[in-house]
Enzyme design. Structure first.
Site, mmCIF file in Angstrom:
data_model
loop_
_atom_site.group_PDB
_atom_site.id
_atom_site.type_symbol
_atom_site.label_atom_id
_atom_site.label_comp_id
_atom_site.label_asym_id
_atom_site.label_seq_id
_atom_site.Cartn_x
_atom_site.Cartn_y
_atom_site.Cartn_z
ATOM 1 C CE LYS A 77 -3.938 -1.902 1.058
ATOM 2 N NZ LYS A 77 -4.253 -3.099 1.599
ATOM 3 C CD GLU A 119 -10.240 4.161 1.771
ATOM 4 O OE1 GLU A 119 -10.139 5.552 1.390
ATOM 5 O OE2 GLU A 119 -9.692 3.368 0.669
ATOM 6 C CB SER A 128 0.083 -8.181 -0.977
ATOM 7 O OG SER A 128 -0.662 -9.357 -0.223
HETATM 8 C C1 LIG Z 1 -4.778 -4.262 1.655
HETATM 9 C C2 LIG Z 1 -4.556 -4.934 1.387
HETATM 10 C C3 LIG Z 1 -4.778 -5.858 0.412
HETATM 11 C C4 LIG Z 1 -5.921 -6.176 -1.007
HETATM 12 O O1 LIG Z 1 -5.798 -4.638 -1.848
HETATM 13 P P1 LIG Z 1 -5.724 -5.205 -2.917
HETATM 14 O O2 LIG Z 1 -5.883 -3.611 -3.558
HETATM 15 O O3 LIG Z 1 -6.985 -5.983 -3.576
HETATM 16 O O4 LIG Z 1 -4.359 -4.867 -3.369
HETATM 17 C C5 LIG Z 1 -4.188 -7.488 -0.310
HETATM 18 N N1 LIG Z 1 -3.174 -7.492 0.261
HETATM 19 C C6 LIG Z 1 -2.764 -6.795 1.600
HETATM 20 C C7 LIG Z 1 -1.596 -7.214 2.427
HETATM 21 C C8 LIG Z 1 -3.345 -5.618 1.651
HETATM 22 O O5 LIG Z 1 -2.402 -4.821 3.333
#
Ligand SMILES: *Cc1c(COP(=O)(O)O)cnc(C)c1O
Length: 407
Positions: free
Chosen positions: A100, A122, A389
């Protein structure tokens, strides 16, 4: 304009000027927000073509966020599955713990360019709120984060983190008191304070230009990955997997491979307790075309168009709509979609922790569930990449509770 590709789609021609990815996307907002979105679109168009802006962004991604991230060969997961060679793209190693920060940094620089003094956002689980609070502290913006009251209670630690970094966290008491209501409240604030304020939206969702802009700020994930796998293996991977909430980490990971049609791309949604109404957040499993929070896309809704309850063990995937670009590439059959359920996620969370010494975010673990299944079916000379992610430190308390471990 770049030539049409092997897919027959020029990925750079999307979205069109109205923000459409085919029949999806668009700008479904009250008139009072149209000027703000147009101003943002124009500012972003100038910034993206400005080498100075891009160089500044690269600088902060390196110095503040910690890019590039490793493409890590997961030797023991590979052995465990006995098939394809598995690599993990380590977005979990970024500052604040997830991808993010790529988007938060990009939009903060844009807000500064636009002369805004105040930033709002948000947040659901709190990851986007924490990333936004961090960049606001760094660049000296006043920062207000809207968060559902229920989420504030569940994610008390992230609320405290944001406050430590100087953000004001405002609880939202409407409706289910979670992410959807927090977005409504942020949009309301933006309408009122649009001259001074930029709204940093946290996923590839909402009205144009957000889905495009957020995707662009995450493209660096796929660009690095491509360089890294070519350097390491001398060829492209056979399959790439990412989890899909709104769809930002997946779109950023996939975008620079869309034209490489030999690479299978798979997005993994949250199957929750199983595919029954109210028990999951897999928009492509029973979702229908509709409009939610500025954009036309697949939405989990009832026959009256009311938004369904959703559930996932991972708060970051627990949202009733999916980013419009995903809906488009699903129709085109360029990106495949699957889902992973809570119990499988709990198992893969522990497998990855035990075998690799890496505790993955519950969101990212959805990609691992599917990836590990696929790796077993693939040949040993094939290559599978999984986008990790985020890291799971934020989730350990919840996992302990589910496993019945007293801390
Ligand atoms: C917020 C988040 C997501 C989901 O958001 P996307 O916009 O689909 O990437 C996925 N993995 C993590 C670690 C997150 O914090």
């Amino acid at each position: 304009m770049p030539a049409a590709t092997a897919t027959g789609i020029d990925r750079f021609s999307l979205p069109d000027a109205g923000g459409h990815f085919g029949r999806y996307g668009g700008v479904f907002v009250p008139e009072t927000l149209m000027t703000a979105l147009q101003e943002l679109g124009t500012a972003y168009d100038l910034a993206r073509q400005d080498p100075g802006f891009q160089a500044e962004l690269r600088h902060h991604l390196k110095e503040f966020a910690g890019r590039p991230t490793q493409l890590y060969f997961a030797e023991r997961l590979t052995e465990h599955c006995g098939g394809a060679r598995i690599y993990l793209k380590r977005e979990d190693l970024l500052h604040t713990g997830a991808h993010k920060i790529n988007n938060a940094l990009g939009q903060a620089l844009l807000a500064r360019r636009m002369g805004k003094k105040r930033v709002i956002a948000e947040t659901g689980a709190g990851q986007h709120g924490v990333a936004t609070a961090a960049v606001c502290a760094k660049f000296g913006f006043e920062c207000v984060v809207y968060m559902g009251a229920v989420d504030m209670e569940r994610q008390a630690l992230n609320v405290f983190r944001m406050r430590l970094m100087g953000a004001e966290v405002r609880g939202v008491e409407a409706g289910q008191k979670t992410l959807k209501e927090a977005i409504n409240e942020a949009m309301r604030d933006w309408v009122t304070n649009v001259r001074s304020t930029h709204y940093i939206l946290g996923s590839a969702l909402g009205a144009h230009p957000y889905p495009m802009m957020v995707r662009d700020f995450h493209r660096v994930i796929g660009q690095e990955t491509k360089e890294q796998i070519l350097a390491r293996e001398g060829r492209l991977p056979d399959e790439m997997v990412a989890c899909v909430g709104g769809g930002s980490n997946a779109m950023g990971f996939f975008f620079d491979f869309l034209e490489d049609t030999s690479v299978r791309l798979t997005g993994v949604e949250a199957g929750g307790r199983g595919i029954t109404r109210g028990d999951h957040a897999a928009r492509f499993e029973g979702g229908k075309l509709g409009v939610l929070q500025g954009c036309k896309t697949y939405i989990l809704q009832n026959s009256d168009g009311q938004i369904e309850l959703t559930h996932s063990v991972s708060a970051g995937l627990d949202y009733a709509a999916i980013g419009p670009e995903h809906a488009f590439y699903r129709d085109q059959k360029r990106i495949n979609y699957a889902y992973a359920c809570d119990d499988e996620v709990m198992e893969a969370f522990q497998t990855c922790s035990r075998l690799e010494g890496i505790i993955p975010a519950l969101e990212s673990t959805h990609a691992l569930v599917y990836g590990l299944k696929r790796a077993k079916e693939m040949r040993k000379d094939e290559i599978l990449l999984i986008n990790l992610s985020g890291r799971g430190d934020k989730d350990v308390q919840q996992v302990a509770k589910i496993l019945g471990v007293k801390l």
